[in-house]
Motif scaffolding. Structure first.
Motif, PDB file in Angstrom:
ATOM      1  N   GLY A  72       1.591   2.261  -3.377  1.00 38.87           N
ATOM      2  CA  GLY A  72       0.383   2.673  -4.265  1.00 38.87           C
ATOM      3  C   GLY A  72      -0.634   1.429  -4.442  1.00 38.87           C
ATOM      4  O   GLY A  72      -1.457   1.858  -5.346  1.00 38.87           O
ATOM      5  N   LEU A  73      -0.221   0.319  -4.199  1.00 39.68           N
ATOM      6  CA  LEU A  73      -0.794  -0.793  -4.572  1.00 39.68           C
ATOM      7  C   LEU A  73      -2.101  -1.178  -3.600  1.00 39.68           C
ATOM      8  O   LEU A  73      -2.017  -1.836  -2.659  1.00 39.68           O
ATOM      9  N   TRP A  74      -3.035  -0.256  -3.800  1.00 41.25           N
ATOM     10  CA  TRP A  74      -4.267  -0.066  -2.866  1.00 41.25           C
ATOM     11  C   TRP A  74      -4.904  -1.429  -2.846  1.00 41.25           C
ATOM     12  O   TRP A  74      -5.513  -1.967  -1.888  1.00 41.25           O
ATOM     13  N   THR A 118       0.908  -1.011   0.004  1.00 45.42           N
ATOM     14  CA  THR A 118      -0.032  -0.028  -0.026  1.00 45.42           C
ATOM     15  C   THR A 118       0.801   1.394  -0.100  1.00 45.42           C
ATOM     16  O   THR A 118       0.398   2.404  -0.708  1.00 45.42           O
ATOM     17  N   ASP A 119       2.149   1.200   0.690  1.00 45.57           N
ATOM     18  CA  ASP A 119       2.893   2.369   0.597  1.00 45.57           C
ATOM     19  C   ASP A 119       3.464   2.585  -0.745  1.00 45.57           C
ATOM     20  O   ASP A 119       3.745   3.843  -1.042  1.00 45.57           O
TER      21      ASP A 119
END
Lengths: 126, 834
Positions: free
Chosen positions: A25-27, A22-23
């Motif tokens: 950007g892979l939500w 997630t950091d």
């Protein structure tokens, strides 16, 4: 002891993986992890619970961690206003965790649906 | 694990694939009004970064690509940035870096509006606006301006450095996922900045201040009221006494008298109605709606400090974030303090070490409409100067969120783009479409040290035409109304003109003849959107309908400055925050005369008593202010509505044509008749019933008391103005929770502290600045330096602005002596400078 490790280690690993992804950007990392968890655990409710623990835990922990440094509650309140939910920060925070739950759930479901085509395994069946 | 039957496993898998795909898709792109919640709510990169970005700057060193040398930026308590750069290039790069750090979403929104790309992020509802912007051609003009700039042009160099600074932020945000929250909620990331984008934003401002529909509205009035009444009630020259700042003598060589058209055909009226209906759907900034501004200057003979003083408060649509970003700078060729527009590399209003300046809108006519002659026998052609000419075509593709790209072909005549073919093919010739090297002009203004240089710098400023007021350290004051004033060779420019070539623009008023004044004998200069020249001025510059203000603010300013001596900063503060209504001061005594000897009810008598003891100030707690304003509104309506109804003036097509205090011409007419011509025929009814100013005033007063009683209760002392009138500061993104909701307030559209835009005023003083070369400078604006709603700098200046307070315009060294002065040291990054 072994059974505790068998339960907790994958969840901790999942939390770490989701946090890193997630950091970057892979939500949708919760979906990926749910999918992997299904393959690892192969039991419907156990995989779901472990996934939920990991995804909701990670997103919740990230928000809690940031809340120590910056006004996350106020940010949630402003986003609620923009989305037309009044100024209820709890709605946006809940919505965030619901999204995490949903992403994890569909990933796990997809994984479980695929494992139905694999040979049975008894790793977690004890 | 017990195995399911085969078909159930396949069905389960199919269901899982479909649902997973659906959830991922919906989370990625959103559904209905909801954004893509996956990326938007990602706790690491989603909207939550708003909280981290809201923290105030701390002292630190940052690596920035493109710098030549280290640059220091110090912030004061309000977030005003003080840039210290050792090269001019680095100054502009740092300015771009600051603008993008604190206002990137605003900048992107503004360029999208001008470039016709709003639909791409907000959907099809913005398509009409995008299509119109492509027709109008801000981007075409910007490209031409860019191409016209020489390689070594200082404006070009500033734009390139500025662009680099903006892109440094975009690149870093892209890497870190730290774009402002509204990008995330709208589900897109900004493209790289270009110099064209900055020039388009310059065009946005020109459009807001200069693109008007006066000629279209005049056409509908001529069609309904007839030419004679229209010209009688909406004359070229104002019937009331005004205070032009340039009183002459004027150049002998003017233009020939305007030749009247006297009629508007049905096809023309159809086209006009179609256009006005279309324009109503556009954002408020797309059409000039008569924003007001003030500026004035006095020389040292009038001040306590013995040096010149200057004040300026441009009135614009108020938004959060504000249109302004405040900054100060020190670089080899630039030493200034003032306000800039995010997206544009220089300040627009402010002062340097030698001079100070501020702007108001000239309000002259800068938009001409042409009736083009076309024929089905000549498709793709128009008739001009005796021959059929090919229409030039420009093709656009407008991306629309969630829909297919919309193709658009814009047809251009020699006059400009064709904007309607409904009934009559009509094009528009707008001065803002002509390239105007405003950035170069502004850079020269910022470097000017005296009036000669100031005036020279503005000789290349074409649009929007502005009244530039000036004061300098040596004690001189000046005012010049720089810009294009088109001259047509024939016809009524305040109506749609013939497109056949007979009525073409043949030039503009020579710069030496544009309105201007320097060190007048009165020792004062001022502009407040009043007609800036007297009746003997030999050029046509617009009509009373074409947004020239009534001059009531100018009257108030002139009176204050002329009757005060030893003026101080506090006096200027008082004047900028003045809510005295000049027109009320003229008309209320006449109303009292009309009511004397009349039988009044107790409520009417009490209302009359309140007016008798009123000082004319539109204070929020004044009941008399409510009575006055409601009276004037009724008085206007009672006088003109019978004529409007009889003539079927199409107010539904264009609400601006309705009768109300926004009609400058009608206010001036009624003011003049009430004071000097009480039996003017306009007071009579269309059926011939005779009336006078006195009888209509009596009627309006009775209606006023009834209407206020119905609305605010029986007791007139409870009718405070703030119960009827409010100010609001909406959010730029039109998100209600991000703006400041309506709050009861004083002022009206004619007070120096103007409240414009209706009973909930959303336009007014967007920046108040006072410069005293003897004691210092101060300013305030209704907003804050950051667009982040969570930042302490989002709206921190609103309270001071609302209460008439100011912040000192200090120097970097003064800020460094204060307790709060975080400093960024920008160091050249790996890519270095140019």
């Amino acid at each position: 002891m072994r059974s505790v490790l068998v339960w907790t280690a994958p969840v901790i690993l999942a939390v770490a993986l989701i946090w890193v992804l997630t950091d970057l950007g892979l939500w949708y990392s919760g979906t990926i992890v749910g999918f992997m968890m299904a393959f690892y655990v192969r039991r419907t409710w156990r995989s779901l619970w472990m996934t939920w623990l990991a995804v909701i835990g990670t997103w919740g922990l990230e928000l809690l961690w940031q809340a120590q440094l910056v006004p996350i509650g106020e940010a949630a309140s402003i986003v609620a206003g923009i989305m037309g939910f009044g100024h209820s920060s709890i709605i946006v925070i809940t919505l965030t965790l619901v999204v995490a739950w949903l992403l994890g759930t569909v990933g796990t479901w997809l994984g479980l649906a695929l494992t139905n085509f694999l040979p049975s395994r008894t790793f977690f069946s004890t | 694990m017990r195995r399911s039957p085969g078909w159930r496993r396949f069905a389960n898998l199919a269901g899982a694939v479909i649902v997973t795909g659906g959830v991922i898709y919906v989370c990625a792109v959103g559904v209905g009004p909801l954004p893509g919640l996956g990326p938007a709510l990602n706790p690491a990169r989603g909207v939550w970064t708003m909280a981290k970005d809201a923290t105030l700057p701390k002292t630190e060193s940052l690596q920035i690509d493109g710098l030549n040398q280290p640059v220091q930026i110090t912030f004061d308590k309000q977030g005003t940035a003080y840039i210290h750069a050792t090269t001019d290039h680095d100054l502009f790069l740092a300015t771009g870096y600051l603008h993008a750090t604190f206002r990137l979403f605003q900048m992107d929104l503004m360029r999208r509006q001008g470039e016709g790309h709003l639909s791409q992020v907000v959907g099809a509802k913005a398509l009409p606006s995008d299509e119109f912007e492509d027709e109008l051609g801000l981007q075409r003009t910007a490209k031409q301006e860019w191409n016209d700039m020489a390689q070594d042009d200082s404006g070009r160099q500033a734009l390139l450095a500025y662009t680099q600074g903006v892109n440094d932020v975009i690149t870093a945000d892209k890497r870190s996922g730290n774009f402002p929250a509204l990008f995330k909620l709208l589900g897109y990331e900004p493209n790289a900045w270009t110099p064209i984008d900055s020039l388009v934003i310059q065009g946005d401002m020109t459009q807001t201040l200069d693109f008007d529909t006066g000629a279209l509205e005049a056409a509908l009035l001529v069609k309904s009221l007839g030419y004679q009444k229209t010209m009688q009630w909406f004359p070229i020259l104002p019937p009331d006494e005004q205070h032009p700042y340039d009183t002459g003598p004027y150049a002998a060589d003017g233009t020939a008298p305007i030749e009247s058209t006297e009629s508007v055909g049905q096809a023309e009226a159809t086209a006009v109605k179609s256009l006005l209906t279309r324009f109503r759907t556009f954002p408020i900034t797309a059409i000039h709606h008569g924003s007001n501004s003030n500026n004035w200057a006095v020389d040292g003979t009038k001040t306590a400090s013995g040096t010149a003083m200057l004040a300026g408060d441009p009135h614009l649509n108020l938004t959060l974030p504000s249109i302004w970003y405040q900054l100060s700078a020190d670089a080899p060729d630039y030493h200034y303090s003032g306000v800039s527009i995010p997206g544009v590399p220089s300040i627009l209003i402010g002062h340097n070490q030698h001079i100070a300046w501020s702007l108001t809108n000239v309000q002259n006519q800068a938009t001409l409409y042409y009736k083009e002659e076309t024929s089905s026998a000549h498709p793709g052609e128009y008739f001009w100067n005796g021959a059929w000419r090919k229409l030039k075509q420009v093709h656009y593709e407008i991306p629309v969120k969630g829909k297919a790209v919309v193709p658009l072909t814009v047809n251009l005549t020699v006059h400009g783009p064709i904007i309607t073919q409904d009934g009559q093919t009509m094009s528009v010739d707008w001065m803002g479409a002509l390239p105007s090297p405003d950035i170069d002009a502004m850079l020269n203004v910022i470097r000017a040290q005296n009036f000669t240089q100031f005036k020279q710098a503005l000789s290349t400023w074409h649009a929007p035409s502005q009244n530039f007021i000036y004061a300098d350290k040596a004690g001189n004051i000046g005012l010049i109304s720089a810009g294009y004033y088109p001259i047509v060779k024939h016809g009524d420019p305040y109506l749609p003109l013939s497109g056949t070539g007979a009525d073409d623009v043949i030039g503009t008023i020579p710069y030496k003849d544009v309105p201007q004044a320097y060190n007048p004998k009165s020792h004062i200069l001022f502009s407040a959107n009043q007609r800036v020249v007297g009746k003997a001025y030999p050029y046509y510059i617009g009509t009373t309908m074409d947004f020239f203000d009534n001059g009531y603010r100018a009257d108030e300013i002139e009176h204050f400055l002329a009757t005060h001596q030893h003026l101080t900063v506090q006096d200027f503060e008082q004047l900028q925050n003045d809510t005295h209504d000049w027109l009320a001061g003229e008309i209320v005594p006449k109303l009292e005369q009309a009511l004397s000897g009349q039988a009044l009810t107790p409520a009417q008598q009490q209302a009359a008593n309140l007016l008798n003891t009123w000082n004319g100030n539109m204070d929020g707690n004044s009941a008399a202010a409510s009575i006055w304003w409601t009276f004037w509104t009724h008085y206007l309506s009672d006088t003109f509505s019978p004529w409007w109804n009889a003539a079927h003036v199409p107010t539904k097509v264009d609400p601006n044509l309705a009768i109300g205090p926004w009609q400058a011409s009608l206010n001036e007419d009624l003011e003049t008749w009430t004071l000097h011509d009480e039996t003017n025929a306009a007071f009579n009814l269309p059926d011939g019933t005779r009336r006078t100013a006195q009888s209509v005033m009596q009627q309006a007063f009775h209606e006023t008391v009834k209407s206020l009683s119905d609305r605010l209760g029986k007791n007139p002392s409870d009718w405070q103005w703030a119960k009827l009138h409010a100010r609001a500061i909406p959010s730029l993104a039109q998100i209600s929770s991000l703006g400041i909701p309506p709050k009861g307030a004083g002022g009206d559209r004619w007070t120096v502290d103007a409240a414009d835009g209706g009973m909930v005023a959303t336009a007014g003083p967007s920046w108040r600045m006072i410069v005293d070369f003897g004691t210092g400078a101060e300013a305030v604006y209704p907003g804050g330096q950051s667009e982040n709603p969570l930042s302490p700098w989002y709206k921190d200046e609103v309270s001071a602005w609302w209460n008439g307070q100011y912040y000192p315009l200090t120097t970097a060294s003064q800020v460094e002596q204060s307790g709060f002065h975080p400093t960024w040291t920008l160091r050249p990054g790996a890519k270095g400078g140019e």
